[in-house]
Design a protein around this motif. Sequence first.
Motif, PDB file in Angstrom:
ATOM      1  N   PHE A   1      96.906  66.708  38.658  1.00  0.00           N
ATOM      2  CA  PHE A   1      96.733  68.155  38.532  1.00  0.00           C
ATOM      3  C   PHE A   1      95.255  68.443  38.274  1.00  0.00           C
ATOM      4  CE2 PHE A   1      97.406  66.764  34.180  1.00  0.00           C
ATOM      5  CZ  PHE A   1      96.601  67.573  33.393  1.00  0.00           C
ATOM      6  N   VAL A   2      94.834  69.645  38.602  1.00  0.00           N
ATOM      7  CA  VAL A   2      93.438  70.047  38.403  1.00  0.00           C
ATOM      8  C   VAL A   2      93.265  70.520  36.965  1.00  0.00           C
ATOM      9  CG1 VAL A   2      91.607  71.635  39.111  1.00  0.00           C
ATOM     10  CG2 VAL A   2      93.150  70.672  40.830  1.00  0.00           C
ATOM     11  N   ASP A   3      92.282  69.953  36.283  1.00  0.00           N
ATOM     12  CA  ASP A   3      92.006  70.328  34.890  1.00  0.00           C
ATOM     13  C   ASP A   3      91.493  71.770  34.857  1.00  0.00           C
ATOM     14  OD1 ASP A   3      90.810  70.644  32.281  1.00  0.00           O
ATOM     15  OD2 ASP A   3      90.781  68.463  32.119  1.00  0.00           O
ATOM     16  N   PRO A   4      92.152  72.672  34.116  1.00  0.00           N
ATOM     17  CA  PRO A   4      91.725  74.073  34.118  1.00  0.00           C
ATOM     18  C   PRO A   4      90.579  74.382  33.160  1.00  0.00           C
ATOM     19  CG  PRO A   4      93.726  73.832  32.822  1.00  0.00           C
ATOM     20  CD  PRO A   4      93.424  72.470  33.389  1.00  0.00           C
ATOM     21  N   PHE A   5      90.060  73.387  32.439  1.00  0.00           N
ATOM     22  CA  PHE A   5      89.077  73.667  31.393  1.00  0.00           C
ATOM     23  C   PHE A   5      87.670  73.146  31.677  1.00  0.00           C
ATOM     24  CE2 PHE A   5      93.278  73.313  29.363  1.00  0.00           C
ATOM     25  CZ  PHE A   5      93.389  74.608  28.884  1.00  0.00           C
ATOM     26  N   THR A   6      87.527  72.190  32.556  1.00  0.00           N
ATOM     27  CA  THR A   6      86.222  71.565  32.747  1.00  0.00           C
ATOM     28  C   THR A   6      85.284  72.450  33.564  1.00  0.00           C
ATOM     29  OG1 THR A   6      87.164  70.394  34.651  1.00  0.00           O
ATOM     30  CG2 THR A   6      87.065  69.199  32.570  1.00  0.00           C
ATOM     31  N   ALA A   7      84.000  72.449  33.189  1.00  0.00           N
ATOM     32  CA  ALA A   7      82.991  73.221  33.929  1.00  0.00           C
ATOM     33  C   ALA A   7      82.776  72.638  35.322  1.00  0.00           C
ATOM     34  CB  ALA A   7      81.680  73.240  33.149  1.00  0.00           C
ATOM     35  N   HIS A   8      82.890  71.319  35.441  1.00  0.00           N
ATOM     36  CA  HIS A   8      82.776  70.648  36.730  1.00  0.00           C
ATOM     37  C   HIS A   8      84.186  70.339  37.231  1.00  0.00           C
ATOM     38  CE1 HIS A   8      78.393  69.960  36.409  1.00  0.00           C
ATOM     39  NE2 HIS A   8      78.655  69.957  35.109  1.00  0.00           N
ATOM     40  N   PRO A   9      84.555  70.775  38.429  1.00  0.00           N
ATOM     41  CA  PRO A   9      85.927  70.597  38.923  1.00  0.00           C
ATOM     42  C   PRO A   9      86.410  69.154  38.765  1.00  0.00           C
ATOM     43  CG  PRO A   9      84.679  71.971  40.426  1.00  0.00           C
ATOM     44  CD  PRO A   9      83.697  71.457  39.423  1.00  0.00           C
ATOM     45  N   THR A  10      87.542  69.002  38.076  1.00  0.00           N
ATOM     46  CA  THR A  10      88.043  67.676  37.699  1.00  0.00           C
ATOM     47  C   THR A  10      89.515  67.561  38.026  1.00  0.00           C
ATOM     48  OG1 THR A  10      86.419  67.520  35.907  1.00  0.00           O
ATOM     49  CG2 THR A  10      88.341  66.067  35.779  1.00  0.00           C
TER      50      THR A  10
ATOM     51  N   ALA B   1      96.356  61.195  24.156  1.00  0.00           N
ATOM     52  CA  ALA B   1      95.836  60.857  25.478  1.00  0.00           C
ATOM     53  C   ALA B   1      94.399  60.348  25.381  1.00  0.00           C
ATOM     54  CB  ALA B   1      95.893  62.079  26.386  1.00  0.00           C
ATOM     55  N   HIS B   2      94.064  59.412  26.256  1.00  0.00           N
ATOM     56  CA  HIS B   2      92.699  58.889  26.391  1.00  0.00           C
ATOM     57  C   HIS B   2      92.315  58.975  27.865  1.00  0.00           C
ATOM     58  CE1 HIS B   2      92.744  57.067  22.292  1.00  0.00           C
ATOM     59  NE2 HIS B   2      94.042  57.042  22.531  1.00  0.00           N
ATOM     60  N   HIS B   3      91.007  58.995  28.142  1.00  0.00           N
ATOM     61  CA  HIS B   3      90.613  59.200  29.538  1.00  0.00           C
ATOM     62  C   HIS B   3      89.280  58.552  29.876  1.00  0.00           C
ATOM     63  CE1 HIS B   3      87.762  62.878  29.048  1.00  0.00           C
ATOM     64  NE2 HIS B   3      87.879  62.268  27.884  1.00  0.00           N
ATOM     65  N   ILE B   4      89.113  58.235  31.133  1.00  0.00           N
ATOM     66  CA  ILE B   4      87.849  57.791  31.719  1.00  0.00           C
ATOM     67  C   ILE B   4      87.620  58.631  32.966  1.00  0.00           C
ATOM     68  CG2 ILE B   4      86.702  55.917  32.968  1.00  0.00           C
ATOM     69  CD1 ILE B   4      88.069  53.954  31.098  1.00  0.00           C
ATOM     70  N   SER B   5      86.410  59.188  33.104  1.00  0.00           N
ATOM     71  CA  SER B   5      86.089  60.036  34.261  1.00  0.00           C
ATOM     72  C   SER B   5      85.177  59.279  35.225  1.00  0.00           C
ATOM     73  CB  SER B   5      85.405  61.329  33.809  1.00  0.00           C
ATOM     74  OG  SER B   5      86.273  62.091  32.992  1.00  0.00           O
ATOM     75  N   ILE B   6      85.510  59.336  36.501  1.00  0.00           N
ATOM     76  CA  ILE B   6      84.750  58.656  37.552  1.00  0.00           C
ATOM     77  C   ILE B   6      84.305  59.698  38.576  1.00  0.00           C
ATOM     78  CG2 ILE B   6      84.942  56.984  39.447  1.00  0.00           C
ATOM     79  CD1 ILE B   6      86.841  55.375  37.750  1.00  0.00           C
ATOM     80  N   PRO B   7      83.044  59.611  39.049  1.00  0.00           N
ATOM     81  CA  PRO B   7      82.605  60.567  40.079  1.00  0.00           C
ATOM     82  C   PRO B   7      83.535  60.538  41.283  1.00  0.00           C
ATOM     83  CG  PRO B   7      80.747  59.285  39.258  1.00  0.00           C
ATOM     84  CD  PRO B   7      81.983  58.659  38.691  1.00  0.00           C
ATOM     85  N   ALA B   8      83.890  61.700  41.776  1.00  0.00           N
ATOM     86  CA  ALA B   8      84.838  61.779  42.889  1.00  0.00           C
ATOM     87  C   ALA B   8      84.343  61.023  44.114  1.00  0.00           C
ATOM     88  CB  ALA B   8      85.106  63.242  43.228  1.00  0.00           C
ATOM     89  N   ILE B   9      83.025  60.981  44.310  1.00  0.00           N
ATOM     90  CA  ILE B   9      82.488  60.289  45.490  1.00  0.00           C
ATOM     91  C   ILE B   9      82.689  58.776  45.394  1.00  0.00           C
ATOM     92  CG2 ILE B   9      80.802  62.083  46.040  1.00  0.00           C
ATOM     93  CD1 ILE B   9      78.678  60.365  44.653  1.00  0.00           C
ATOM     94  N   GLU B  10      83.004  58.273  44.180  1.00  0.00           N
ATOM     95  CA  GLU B  10      83.240  56.841  43.997  1.00  0.00           C
ATOM     96  C   GLU B  10      84.720  56.487  44.051  1.00  0.00           C
ATOM     97  OE1 GLU B  10      80.870  54.689  43.928  1.00  0.00           O
ATOM     98  OE2 GLU B  10      79.235  56.154  43.828  1.00  0.00           O
ATOM     99  N   VAL B  11      85.575  57.484  44.195  1.00  0.00           N
ATOM    100  CA  VAL B  11      87.029  57.254  44.208  1.00  0.00           C
ATOM    101  C   VAL B  11      87.507  57.138  45.651  1.00  0.00           C
ATOM    102  CG1 VAL B  11      89.284  58.245  43.629  1.00  0.00           C
ATOM    103  CG2 VAL B  11      87.375  58.440  42.013  1.00  0.00           C
ATOM    104  N   ASP B  12      88.172  56.025  45.955  1.00  0.00           N
ATOM    105  CA  ASP B  12      88.715  55.809  47.295  1.00  0.00           C
ATOM    106  C   ASP B  12      90.046  55.079  47.196  1.00  0.00           C
ATOM    107  OD1 ASP B  12      88.052  53.171  46.699  1.00  0.00           O
ATOM    108  OD2 ASP B  12      86.237  53.165  47.930  1.00  0.00           O
ATOM    109  N   GLU B  13      90.547  54.593  48.311  1.00  0.00           N
ATOM    110  CA  GLU B  13      91.844  53.918  48.310  1.00  0.00           C
ATOM    111  C   GLU B  13      91.841  52.690  47.400  1.00  0.00           C
ATOM    112  OE1 GLU B  13      93.082  53.064  52.264  1.00  0.00           O
ATOM    113  OE2 GLU B  13      93.438  55.172  52.785  1.00  0.00           O
ATOM    114  N   ASN B  14      90.720  51.994  47.308  1.00  0.00           N
ATOM    115  CA  ASN B  14      90.645  50.806  46.461  1.00  0.00           C
ATOM    116  C   ASN B  14      90.793  51.151  44.985  1.00  0.00           C
ATOM    117  OD1 ASN B  14      90.358  48.841  48.470  1.00  0.00           O
ATOM    118  ND2 ASN B  14      88.148  49.227  48.643  1.00  0.00           N
ATOM    119  N   THR B  15      90.357  52.353  44.590  1.00  0.00           N
ATOM    120  CA  THR B  15      90.525  52.789  43.198  1.00  0.00           C
ATOM    121  C   THR B  15      92.007  52.836  42.838  1.00  0.00           C
ATOM    122  OG1 THR B  15      88.572  54.189  43.507  1.00  0.00           O
ATOM    123  CG2 THR B  15      89.853  54.514  41.501  1.00  0.00           C
TER     124      THR B  15
END
Length: 474
Positions: A76-85, A29-43
Amino acid sequence: MSVQHILDMIKENSIEWVDFRFTDLSGRAHHISIPAIEVDENTFKNGVAFDGSSIAGFRGIEESDMVMMPDTESVFVDPFTAHPTLVVICDIYTPDGERYDRDPRGIAQKAEEYLQKTGVGTAAFFAPESEFFIFDDVRYDSSMNTSFYSVDSVEGVWNTGREEEGGNLGFKVMKKGGYFPVAPVDSQQDIRSEICRLLMESGLRIERHHHEVATAGQGEINFRFDTLTKTADNLMKYKYIIHNTAKQYGKVATFMPKPLFGDNGSGMHVHQSIFNGDEPLFYEKGGYANLSEIALNYIGGILYHAPALIALTNPSTNSFKRLVPGYEAPVNLVFSKGNRSAAVRIPVAAVTPKGSRIEFRTPDSTANPYLAFAAMLLAGLDGIKKKMDPTKLGYGPVDKNIYELSDADKKEIRSVPGSLEEALDALEADHEFLTEGGAFSEDFIQNYIDFKRSEAKEVAIRIHPHEYSLYFGC
């Protein structure tokens, strides 16, 4: 699940980051993380761009722009990250909006679409039994003048005489003695239970967990079956949670098929069946093991194409260290009811009509699950299409312990390829069944063969430590 529902979920769970993931050719698996405040319908409408040339086996640098398109049903919610992801699994597209034909998840979806086009059934269900080891320590290196590996586990049979801080407390797991004594021999009950808790919180239905046969922390956790692509998604989640829970406990988990010499390896037995709506198509009372003709033809396709299939279901050089006789390894291309020495086993204990299924025991977890499950389905469908009778083709049934047969009888039983190179040769010679319905493209298959041959060559040209034992004094 609607996009709006996901956006609401982000707010309700105080999600800070949204993690967009996809799976590469090797099943990583590979991943890119985006701030939740930047995620909207256009994402969700436009996707997330990334560089495909940096992913092995994907794209050249001259055509590197690619797009991850989020699947709203996969969160699904990642159970390991310090910041809710929040994790979102994605499909891969080209910049012009076309599905990328080397995207493993897209291949799995095309295989499911092809099933429906054949009219055989509406859904294929898969349930992998993915075994693993949890070690306390792992060390390895391979360089010009050094090649070694070393793993350790407090459970290891080799540690019965080790001097440990506070004293050696005994109760080690003997060779082939891990199935499945209670504590204190089984020292990993709690870590497996914690893994199961996290898996259930992430959406999987857990059926059971237990220690497996080998010494040194081999385990198995079974989760409930689902349709092909969803099961592959679940297996990626399963491996992620096992790897990271082990790390939290100060341990390390591996799905490597044969990390220990002289004891059982880790397989991925794959249960599978086809339904037409609510009707199970693999059941027929009174047939062999209560299997229908469709089920037998499906088995015929699996066994006939097995040499080529194994390039996708056992795609590592290490896979063939497991596929040797004597360690419950399913190296024999036959089918049987309840017989674990056969490549295809038909479970018969406490099986209902809807639970009627076949189990292909040869695969292991180095496989990319999207590719492996798709390939198995397409092989089975080819068997149904061509009415391949496994009995007439010489694949059994064999309801005896194959390892105890006479040498003459064993010669009548075909075996799996003996190496990754042999399996890749078989795939090159026999892959038309994979291209049915456009699931696998010719380009993908040739690219995959070249990619895996390169891996095999990397291993073949390196000096093995045991060669020093055999030849240094010549």
